[in-house]
Design a protein around this motif. Structure first.
Motif: not given
Length: 199
Positions: A17-46
């Motif tokens: 759960s410590a990772w969850a509050p950081l997701v918006p910061f990661a999105k802004a830092r990487l300058a990606i859209n919602d679709a790209s963010l979802r694909l990135q987060l899919l790697c966690l499940g993989i």
């Protein structure tokens, strides 16, 4: 061993759960859209799915202690990477997911062995500590961010907590290996001297 098992379940929820509050910061830092963010987060499940088939044989071969320690170390290394990396976070997400998957399987093997040795229903209580850890992890990081700390500084606080919690639990984790991963044995039952533990 019951206390150590509760601590490990708390660690799993805390780190995840410590990772969850950081997701918006990661999105802004990487300058990606919602679709790209979802694909990135899919790697966690993989990463989790790739680690799960290997976790149980590893635990039955080596006991639960070493896989749990290794998994928590992976989480402790990858969390700062997730808070800091400005490019190529996919590998960090895969490793973070692998650490979570390994920890999830191994801590449940530990929990089943402890429950069988105690002769009492304890699994639901262990999972309750996972939920408590989840609340604590998200709450701690959110509070640190609200106090003005950077995402990296906030995560380093989480890592320090993980080190302390792991040190508390490590000495009481199971070190007995099973003979057959497909037919798990009860390591505490096979070694009565290990069945003595305190609350």
């Amino acid at each position: 061993m019951r206390v150590a098992t509760r601590v490990v379940f708390f660690i799993a929820g805390f780190a995840m759960s410590a990772w969850a509050p950081l997701v918006p910061f990661a999105k802004a830092r990487l300058a990606i859209n919602d679709a790209s963010l979802r694909l990135q987060l899919l790697c966690l499940g993989i990463g989790s799915l790739l680690a799960i088939p290997m976790a149980a044989p590893w635990a039955h071969r080596l006991g639960c202690k070493r896989p749990i320690i290794a998994a928590v170390c992976v989480l402790g290394v990858t969390l700062p990477m997730l808070a800091w990396l400005e490019s190529a976070p996919l590998l960090a997400l895969l490793l973070f997911g692998a650490g979570l998957g390994t920890l999830d399987i191994t801590m449940n093997i530990q929990a089943v062995a402890v429950e069988k040795a105690s002769g009492r229903a304890m699994i639901s209580g262990f999972h309750g500590f996972f939920s408590i850890g989840g609340i604590a992890g998200a709450g701690l990081v959110s509070a640190l961010l609200a106090c003005g700390l950077t995402p990296l500084a906030s995560v380093l606080g989480v890592v320090a907590a993980l080190v302390i919690l792991l040190a508390m639990a490590a000495g009481q984790l199971l070190t007995v290996a099973g003979d057959n991963p497909s037919a798990p044995r009860d390591p505490l039952k096979d070694n009565p001297s290990r069945a003595r533990y305190s609350n």
